[in-house]
Design an enzyme around this catalytic site. Structure first.
Site, PDB file in Angstrom:
ATOM      1  N   TRP A 137       0.781  -1.262   0.176  1.00  0.00           N
ATOM      2  CA  TRP A 137       0.027   0.131  -0.107  1.00  0.00           C
ATOM      3  C   TRP A 137       0.885   1.242  -0.112  1.00  0.00           C
ATOM      4  O   TRP A 137       0.616   2.278  -0.558  1.00  0.00           O
ATOM      5  CB  TRP A 137      -1.021   0.075   1.183  1.00  0.00           C
ATOM      6  CG  TRP A 137      -2.033  -1.215   1.000  1.00  0.00           C
ATOM      7  CD1 TRP A 137      -2.094  -2.223   2.154  1.00  0.00           C
ATOM      8  CD2 TRP A 137      -2.889  -1.417   0.115  1.00  0.00           C
ATOM      9  NE1 TRP A 137      -3.094  -2.857   1.435  1.00  0.00           N
ATOM     10  CE2 TRP A 137      -3.531  -2.581   0.321  1.00  0.00           C
ATOM     11  CE3 TRP A 137      -3.281  -0.647  -1.178  1.00  0.00           C
ATOM     12  CZ2 TRP A 137      -4.562  -3.181  -0.494  1.00  0.00           C
ATOM     13  CZ3 TRP A 137      -4.362  -1.301  -1.803  1.00  0.00           C
ATOM     14  CH2 TRP A 137      -5.072  -2.285  -1.739  1.00  0.00           C
ATOM     15  N   ASP A 157      -1.373   6.593   6.296  1.00  0.00           N
ATOM     16  CA  ASP A 157      -2.474   5.819   5.976  1.00  0.00           C
ATOM     17  C   ASP A 157      -2.638   4.874   7.122  1.00  0.00           C
ATOM     18  O   ASP A 157      -1.938   3.933   7.373  1.00  0.00           O
ATOM     19  CB  ASP A 157      -2.062   5.147   4.978  1.00  0.00           C
ATOM     20  CG  ASP A 157      -3.088   3.960   4.370  1.00  0.00           C
ATOM     21  OD1 ASP A 157      -4.099   3.718   5.077  1.00  0.00           O
ATOM     22  OD2 ASP A 157      -2.874   3.422   3.221  1.00  0.00           O
ATOM     23  N   LYS A 196     -11.607  -1.910   6.943  1.00  0.00           N
ATOM     24  CA  LYS A 196     -10.897  -2.712   7.648  1.00  0.00           C
ATOM     25  C   LYS A 196     -11.167  -2.598   9.227  1.00  0.00           C
ATOM     26  O   LYS A 196     -11.282  -3.924   9.584  1.00  0.00           O
ATOM     27  CB  LYS A 196      -9.362  -2.195   7.672  1.00  0.00           C
ATOM     28  CG  LYS A 196      -8.865  -2.093   6.113  1.00  0.00           C
ATOM     29  CD  LYS A 196      -8.768  -3.084   5.584  1.00  0.00           C
ATOM     30  CE  LYS A 196      -8.632  -3.006   4.045  1.00  0.00           C
ATOM     31  NZ  LYS A 196      -7.467  -2.399   3.481  1.00  0.00           N
TER      32      LYS A 196
HETATM   33  C1  LIG Z   1      -6.987  -1.884   2.147  1.00  0.00           C
HETATM   34  C2  LIG Z   1      -5.902  -0.785   2.228  1.00  0.00           C
HETATM   35  C3  LIG Z   1      -6.077   0.086   1.281  1.00  0.00           C
HETATM   36  C4  LIG Z   1      -6.656   0.251   0.071  1.00  0.00           C
HETATM   37  O1  LIG Z   1      -8.379   0.635   0.528  1.00  0.00           O
HETATM   38  P1  LIG Z   1      -9.100   0.983  -0.755  1.00  0.00           P
HETATM   39  O2  LIG Z   1     -10.243   1.461   0.022  1.00  0.00           O
HETATM   40  O3  LIG Z   1      -9.487  -0.292  -1.393  1.00  0.00           O
HETATM   41  O4  LIG Z   1      -8.541   1.804  -1.746  1.00  0.00           O
HETATM   42  C5  LIG Z   1      -4.852   1.327   1.310  1.00  0.00           C
HETATM   43  N1  LIG Z   1      -4.226   1.247   2.412  1.00  0.00           N
HETATM   44  C6  LIG Z   1      -3.988   0.057   3.202  1.00  0.00           C
HETATM   45  C7  LIG Z   1      -3.238   0.072   4.523  1.00  0.00           C
HETATM   46  C8  LIG Z   1      -5.102  -0.852   3.270  1.00  0.00           C
HETATM   47  O5  LIG Z   1      -5.147  -2.038   4.202  1.00  0.00           O
END
Ligand SMILES: *Cc1c(COP(=O)(O)O)cnc(C)c1O
Length: 360
Positions: free
Chosen positions: A101, A171, A195
């Protein structure tokens, strides 16, 4: 058919209490005679929902007044572009690449300016967090970017990098609201909610006010400007209304559990059950350097691909689902987010013990 123990990395398990409450309100939300899904986002009822959601997340995370909370769409991935478009005043940013990511965010930023990889753990399949105490960060970098919890590899920054005075952007998709945070250490904290908080499609952005400006890269679409959403309290256009409503319920659930300090304690206790087992097992082993282990995502392997596949299959049949590791790393991964009860992890460990005996 009852509910399973769902170890999915995302979309992931949500508190049963929240799902039941939403089910109860499905046809008639608090006497409005309609579902939240059918309601104007400009209605009184919805205004209360989104305002309360903001108040509650502010309280949970102790978010200072000089930060905005935005409920946006496009998932976490959209932020990979929105961040450079809005923050790259000098067209330069430093990226710490600790997994897929972070790498995607880094590659996306290159479309908009000079993204500099200042640290990486790619040399050991992202199984650790690099030392970030004294990085070579360009003087004129607009920000330093991290993915704080690496969902796929199961690592977590337990200490934030030394940004040397630069704005930190994080993030936090897979560790959102899993423990207390000091918001003042960040310029931007954002995460997709699927998540640890709610239904896919909503991304929450917590951003310091001075970073919200008209001065964005030329050609930045209106919908991708933080300012337009901040000025309109996340109601510039129709927000992901139902998703935000569920997030709001999860915030209230978290408050009832005792807030983020209590969640941290619970999450530590829960993760310990699994890590302690992995550390003494002769069959299963964790793949992450112990000091960098995530409380949320726990990857492990047997060292034998066929046995891994057998385990995943038998576990699913026993009611422990979505334990297959990410397609890029193989093995297994148990995601044990806030809403995973400790009994789920205890029962998984019992099952693993049994599997170990049977396959010794
Ligand atoms: C799942 C995830 C993403 C991507 O998320 P989307 O909503 O599918 O774009 C980005 N960063 C992390 C840390 C993730 O776990």
């Amino acid at each position: 058919m009852g509910r399973v123990y769902n170890f999915s990395a995302g979309p992931a398990v949500l508190p049963e209490e929240v799902l039941k409450e939403a089910a109860d309100e499905m046809l008639d939300y608090k006497g409005t005679g309609m579902s939240v899904m059918e309601m104007s986002h400009r209605s009184k009822a919805y205004e209360t929902i989104i305002k309360e959601a903001e108040v509650d997340i502010r309280e949970l995370m102790n978010i200072p007044d000089n930060y905005k909370v935005l409920f946006l769409q496009g998932g976490a991935s959209q932020q990979f572009a929105m961040i450079p478009m809005n923050l790259m005043k000098n067209k330069k940013a430093a990226y710490i690449v600790t997994g897929q990511w972070a790498k995607k965010a880094y590659q996306e930023a290159k479309l908009y300016g000079e993204a500099v990889e200042v640290a990486s753990s790619a040399d050991k399949t992202f199984s650790y967090i690099p030392d970030c105490s004294d990085l070579d960060i360009p003087e004129d970098a607009d920000y330093v970017y991290i993915c704080e919890n690496n969902t796929i590899y199961g690592t977590k920054f337990h200490e934030l990098p030394n940004t040397k005075g630069h704005t930190l952007v994080a993030d936090v998709s897979s560790c959102f609201l899993s423990e207390p945070v000091d918001v003042t250490k960040y310029g931007v904290i954002y995460g997709g909610v699927q998540k640890n908080i709610g239904p896919a499609g909503v991304v929450i952005v917590i951003i310091r006010e001075d970073l919200i400006t008209e001065d964005v890269l030329p050609g930045t679409p209106t919908m991708l400007r933080y300012k337009i959403h901040a000025d309109n309290a996340s109601l510039y256009n129709t927000p992901p209304a139902y998703g935000i409503y569920i997030c709001g319920k999860v915030f209230k659930w978290l408050k009832k559990q005792g807030g983020l300090a209590a969640m941290k304690e619970y999450n530590e206790k829960k993760a310990k059950v699994l890590y302690d087992f992995l550390d003494q097992s002769k069959l299963f082993k964790g793949t992450v350097v112990p000091k960098d282990r995530s409380l949320m995502n726990v990857p492990f392997v047997t060292g034998n691909e066929e046995l891994d596949a057998k385990f995943v299959k038998e576990a699913a049949a026993a009611g422990f689902v979505n334990l297959k590791g990410h397609r890029t790393v193989g093995g297994m991964r148990a995601s044990i987010y806030n809403a995973m009860p400790i009994e789920g992890v205890e029962k998984l460990v019992e099952f693993m013990k049994k599997f170990e005996e049977e396959n010794a």
